[in-house]
Design a protein around this motif. Structure first.
Motif, PDB file in Angstrom:
ATOM      1  N   TYR A 199      33.948  -0.211  -6.438  1.00  0.00           N
ATOM      2  CA  TYR A 199      33.265  -1.028  -7.507  1.00  0.00           C
ATOM      3  C   TYR A 199      31.826  -0.883  -7.425  1.00  0.00           C
ATOM      4  CZ  TYR A 199      37.683  -1.989 -10.193  1.00  0.00           C
ATOM      5  OH  TYR A 199      38.629  -1.751 -10.820  1.00  0.00           O
ATOM      6  N   TYR A 200      31.338  -1.048  -6.121  1.00  0.00           N
ATOM      7  CA  TYR A 200      30.046  -0.873  -5.947  1.00  0.00           C
ATOM      8  C   TYR A 200      29.325   0.331  -6.155  1.00  0.00           C
ATOM      9  CZ  TYR A 200      25.658  -1.538  -3.301  1.00  0.00           C
ATOM     10  OH  TYR A 200      24.221  -1.479  -2.684  1.00  0.00           O
ATOM     11  N   VAL A 201      30.263   1.384  -5.985  1.00  0.00           N
ATOM     12  CA  VAL A 201      29.721   2.669  -6.266  1.00  0.00           C
ATOM     13  C   VAL A 201      29.809   3.233  -7.831  1.00  0.00           C
ATOM     14  CG1 VAL A 201      30.587   5.272  -6.035  1.00  0.00           C
ATOM     15  CG2 VAL A 201      30.699   3.701  -4.168  1.00  0.00           C
ATOM     16  N   LEU A 202      30.881   2.243  -8.439  1.00  0.00           N
ATOM     17  CA  LEU A 202      30.854   2.614  -9.949  1.00  0.00           C
ATOM     18  C   LEU A 202      29.565   1.784 -10.653  1.00  0.00           C
ATOM     19  CD1 LEU A 202      32.943   3.585 -12.166  1.00  0.00           C
ATOM     20  CD2 LEU A 202      33.991   1.144 -12.196  1.00  0.00           C
ATOM     21  N   PHE A 203      29.456   0.562 -10.068  1.00  0.00           N
ATOM     22  CA  PHE A 203      28.009  -0.142 -10.630  1.00  0.00           C
ATOM     23  C   PHE A 203      27.072   0.541 -10.459  1.00  0.00           C
ATOM     24  CE2 PHE A 203      24.170  -2.092 -10.193  1.00  0.00           C
ATOM     25  CZ  PHE A 203      24.135  -3.152 -10.860  1.00  0.00           C
ATOM     26  N   ASP A 204      26.743   1.428  -9.272  1.00  0.00           N
ATOM     27  CA  ASP A 204      25.562   2.318  -9.127  1.00  0.00           C
ATOM     28  C   ASP A 204      25.767   3.466 -10.174  1.00  0.00           C
ATOM     29  OD1 ASP A 204      23.150   2.812  -7.560  1.00  0.00           O
ATOM     30  OD2 ASP A 204      24.283   4.702  -6.879  1.00  0.00           O
ATOM     31  N   LYS A 205      26.860   4.084 -10.392  1.00  0.00           N
ATOM     32  CA  LYS A 205      26.998   5.175 -11.454  1.00  0.00           C
ATOM     33  C   LYS A 205      26.543   4.866 -12.611  1.00  0.00           C
ATOM     34  CE  LYS A 205      30.670   7.864 -13.679  1.00  0.00           C
ATOM     35  NZ  LYS A 205      32.018   7.910 -14.038  1.00  0.00           N
ATOM     36  N   HIS A 206      27.014   3.735 -13.278  1.00  0.00           N
ATOM     37  CA  HIS A 206      26.652   3.001 -14.512  1.00  0.00           C
ATOM     38  C   HIS A 206      25.022   2.639 -14.668  1.00  0.00           C
ATOM     39  CE1 HIS A 206      30.561   3.353 -16.619  1.00  0.00           C
ATOM     40  NE2 HIS A 206      30.945   2.921 -15.764  1.00  0.00           N
ATOM     41  N   TYR A 207      24.534   2.265 -13.530  1.00  0.00           N
ATOM     42  CA  TYR A 207      23.367   1.529 -13.493  1.00  0.00           C
ATOM     43  C   TYR A 207      22.331   3.027 -13.645  1.00  0.00           C
ATOM     44  CZ  TYR A 207      18.940  -0.327 -11.044  1.00  0.00           C
ATOM     45  OH  TYR A 207      17.700  -0.746 -11.032  1.00  0.00           O
ATOM     46  N   ARG A 208      22.745   4.214 -12.961  1.00  0.00           N
ATOM     47  CA  ARG A 208      21.708   5.413 -12.548  1.00  0.00           C
ATOM     48  C   ARG A 208      21.770   5.745 -14.238  1.00  0.00           C
ATOM     49  NH1 ARG A 208      20.431   7.380  -7.802  1.00  0.00           N
ATOM     50  NH2 ARG A 208      21.358   6.367  -5.970  1.00  0.00           N
ATOM     51  N   GLU A 209      23.096   5.789 -14.973  1.00  0.00           N
ATOM     52  CA  GLU A 209      22.894   6.342 -16.190  1.00  0.00           C
ATOM     53  C   GLU A 209      22.284   5.511 -17.137  1.00  0.00           C
ATOM     54  OE1 GLU A 209      27.080   6.217 -17.197  1.00  0.00           O
ATOM     55  OE2 GLU A 209      27.878   7.852 -15.980  1.00  0.00           O
ATOM     56  N   GLN A 210      22.079   4.235 -16.950  1.00  0.00           N
ATOM     57  CA  GLN A 210      21.372   3.609 -17.769  1.00  0.00           C
ATOM     58  C   GLN A 210      19.585   3.591 -17.691  1.00  0.00           C
ATOM     59  OE1 GLN A 210      22.344  -0.660 -17.569  1.00  0.00           O
ATOM     60  NE2 GLN A 210      24.104  -0.764 -18.713  1.00  0.00           N
ATOM     61  N   ILE A 211      19.498   3.814 -16.242  1.00  0.00           N
ATOM     62  CA  ILE A 211      18.004   4.307 -16.042  1.00  0.00           C
ATOM     63  C   ILE A 211      17.677   5.417 -16.606  1.00  0.00           C
ATOM     64  CG2 ILE A 211      16.659   4.927 -14.159  1.00  0.00           C
ATOM     65  CD1 ILE A 211      18.217   3.074 -12.252  1.00  0.00           C
ATOM     66  N   LYS A 212      18.544   6.737 -16.491  1.00  0.00           N
ATOM     67  CA  LYS A 212      18.229   7.739 -17.173  1.00  0.00           C
ATOM     68  C   LYS A 212      18.097   7.631 -18.674  1.00  0.00           C
ATOM     69  CE  LYS A 212      20.315  12.471 -16.590  1.00  0.00           C
ATOM     70  NZ  LYS A 212      21.529  13.181 -16.137  1.00  0.00           N
ATOM     71  N   GLU A 213      18.912   6.923 -19.414  1.00  0.00           N
ATOM     72  CA  GLU A 213      18.846   6.743 -20.908  1.00  0.00           C
ATOM     73  C   GLU A 213      17.395   6.204 -21.078  1.00  0.00           C
ATOM     74  OE1 GLU A 213      22.142   4.681 -22.387  1.00  0.00           O
ATOM     75  OE2 GLU A 213      23.420   5.662 -21.687  1.00  0.00           O
TER      76      GLU A 213
END
Length: 593
Positions: A199-213
């Motif tokens: 779930y820590y990895v999953l958070f990071d994945k979604h967080y990076r997507e939001q930064i990209k957007e």
């Protein structure tokens, strides 16, 4: 009396009688005789030349003759300039072997009630991810160091400080809330620490997507990292945690309990444990109070923005932040709080922190601060600083693709040990249960020995294939030698005993007894240097000497019964010292392989 002690006392007596001078035992320097000269031990004569008023060679000859005439342990001598080479009498070696044989704990010192109390801190995991290869090195070093300190006559407390609070923990919690659908270790079949790590990895994945957007919408990347909705939610959750929000705290406790159960499984596989575990969630407030106390005493200073600092310029360092302007603590504050709690729990004489070398400056500062705050061991605290450990590229991928997972590595090592045993036919006469148990012992022994034989201060490359080799400086080579000796002893009838009138002993046997006699000195030196690698290297050297002896001389087929008994006793004690030495590294040795 040990052979070395007999010679030291003899030299002191000789100098007194021959030259009328009193010298301290500490001035007598003894070393192993170099292989190109005849002898077993060498006395450095130079400190006594002025007293003798003779040349170094004449002084050595006079002292040597006195020792041959008066010291039972010395049978012959030869002088080479200022060095006196002594040949030790066979009877003295056999007496030494008898002394070693009588003592199951030869070379190890037992702690008494008044012995110094040493605390060793190691592991220090975060509760948002499983243990990895770096933790493996840390845990193995910490456990071995604790065993070595015990073997040097100290009382030892093994401790762990768990980083169980902060934004990284909230990231896993938030991701589980959003995308977990109530998943648990039981429902998923995953270890709790792996589940939370996912779930820590999953958070990071979604967080990076939001930064990209946000960047795509024209926002600066640094601003996007601060403004991404996920990170804002995680910070809000952290504030709630700090305020003691019941719902957030309940989730935090539940998820942490999954992680601790997972950690415990890994610790058990590694064969390590702790006498006391501390948690940063309980120590950080203590640290704040201690800093405030130091502030009141004028040890620290408050800046205009409300932050609290320690001025270390007098010690050649800089200024160190202890409390932020909003009153929140930093790692240094937490370490001070943990130290306070530990000191309340245990009257520590020495504190050893097993932490990577990237924290060298941190512990330099912590030592000064703890000393300033009145902790008696603060100035003398030991930062056992170790280097990075990596695997050769492409050897193994972890589930996260970036770090090597401890559980995956352990499973790989045990599987490799089983494969090698099956391929070489070493385990054909064993039951399936025995095969698996030996694979576990050999696989873990290979992992531990390969890591611990390297000087801890150095960065290292861990090669699983190389570590499992049954030849060379490896755990399996030493374990196999122990198993071979135990097999020899099982085949011998009855319990071997030293013959009373045995005086015939060859050079290889002498070399083996002399090497065994050095175990205590190796343990003492490893304690002084905080060096598990010193023990590993000693055990390897002993194993090599035994194998050379076994290659040249038969034990069970020796026709002379007295020689056979002596060699069986010799072998039994080599196995004992290998077992005790490997135990200091946390390594088991099997009875058969």
């Amino acid at each position: 009396m040990k052979i070395e002690q007999q010679i030291v006392s003899g030299v002191v007596a000789a100098v007194s009688e021959l030259y009328g001078q009193t010298v301290a035992e500490s001035s007598v320097q003894l070393q192993k005789t170099r292989p190109e000269f005849e002898g077993n031990l060498t006395v450095v004569v130079f400190p006594f030349v002025k007293m003798a008023r003779k040349s170094p060679e004449q002084t050595a000859q006079e002292l040597g003759q006195w020792l041959v005439d008066h010291c039972e342990a010395v049978s012959a001598c030869n002088a080479v300039k200022g060095f006196l080479n002594l040949v030790i009498a066979p009877e003295a070696w056999l007496q030494l072997l008898a002394d070693i044989d009588r003592d199951d704990c030869y070379g190890l010192k037992a702690a008494g009630e008044d012995s110094p109390l040493v605390m060793v801190e190691y592991s220090s995991p975060n509760t948002n991810k499983p243990l990895h290869l770096g933790h493996v090195r840390n845990n193995l070093l910490g456990w071995s160091l604790a065993k070595i300190m015990e073997a040097n006559g100290n009382r030892v407390v093994k401790t762990n400080i768990v980083n169980d609070r902060g934004i990284h923990i909230c990231k896993s919690m938030l991701a589980w809330q959003k995308w977990g659908n109530g998943e648990t270790p039981e429902s998923s079949g995953k270890k709790g620490d792996h589940l939370i790590g996912d779930y820590y990895v999953l958070f990071d994945k979604h967080y990076r997507e939001q930064i990209k957007e946000l960047v795509a919408q024209g926002m600066d990347e640094e601003a996007a990292k601060q403004e991404a909705p996920l990170i804002k939610e995680a910070h809000a959750m952290l504030v709630k945690w700090e305020q003691g929000d019941k719902e957030v705290r309940a989730l935090w406790e539940k998820m942490n309990s999954w992680v601790y159960a997972g950690f415990d499984e890994t610790y058990k596989k590694l064969g390590v444990g702790f006498d006391k575990i501390y948690y940063e969630s309980r120590t950080y407030l203590k640290g704040k109070a201690k800093v405030e106390e130091g502030l009141a005493k004028g040890l620290f200073e408050r800046h205009d923005d409300g932050s609290v600092w320690a001025d270390l310029t007098g010690e050649g360092l800089d200024q160190k932040l202890l409390l932020r302007s909003d009153g929140t603590s930093v790692y240094m504050t937490q370490d001070i709080g943990t130290a306070e709690m530990r000191y309340e729990d245990f009257p520590i004489d020495k504190m050893i922190y097993v932490v990577g070398n990237e924290q060298n400056y941190h512990f330099q500062v912590l030592s000064i601060l703890l000393d300033r705050l009145g902790f008696k061991w603060g100035k003398e605290l030991v930062h056992f600083s170790y280097g990075m450990v990596e695997l050769p590229n492409g050897k193994m991928k972890s589930r996260e693709g970036t770090v090597v997972d401890a559980d995956d590595l352990i499973a790989l090592m045990v599987a490799d040990a089983r494969r090698v045993a099956d391929e070489t036919g070493k385990n054909t006469d064993l039951s399936e249960e025995e095969k698996q148990e030996i694979a576990r012992i050999v696989g873990m022994g290979a992992l531990k020995y390969f890591i611990l034989k390297v000087d801890a201060r150095k960065n290292m490359l861990f090669n699983p294939e190389e570590s499992i080799d049954f030849n060379g400086n490896t755990g399996p080579f030493i374990q196999y030698t122990h198993a071979r000796i135990r097999s020899i002893l099982r085949k011998a009838s009855g319990q071997p005993e030293l013959p009373e009138n045995q005086a015939d002993i060859n050079e290889k046997e002498v070399e083996l007894i002399q090497k065994m006699s050095e175990f205590g000195a190796a343990v003492e030196q490893a304690g002084k240097d905080y060096s598990p690698s010193g023990i590993a290297n000693y055990v390897y050297e002993l194993t090599k000497v035994f194998n050379q002896f076994y290659h040249d001389y038969s034990i069970l087929n020796e026709p002379d019964e007295a020689k056979k008994q002596m060699r069986l006793v010799l072998a039994r004690n080599v196995a004992k010292i290998i077992r005790n030495g490997m135990s200091l590294l946390g390594i088991e040795v099997p009875e058969r392989m």
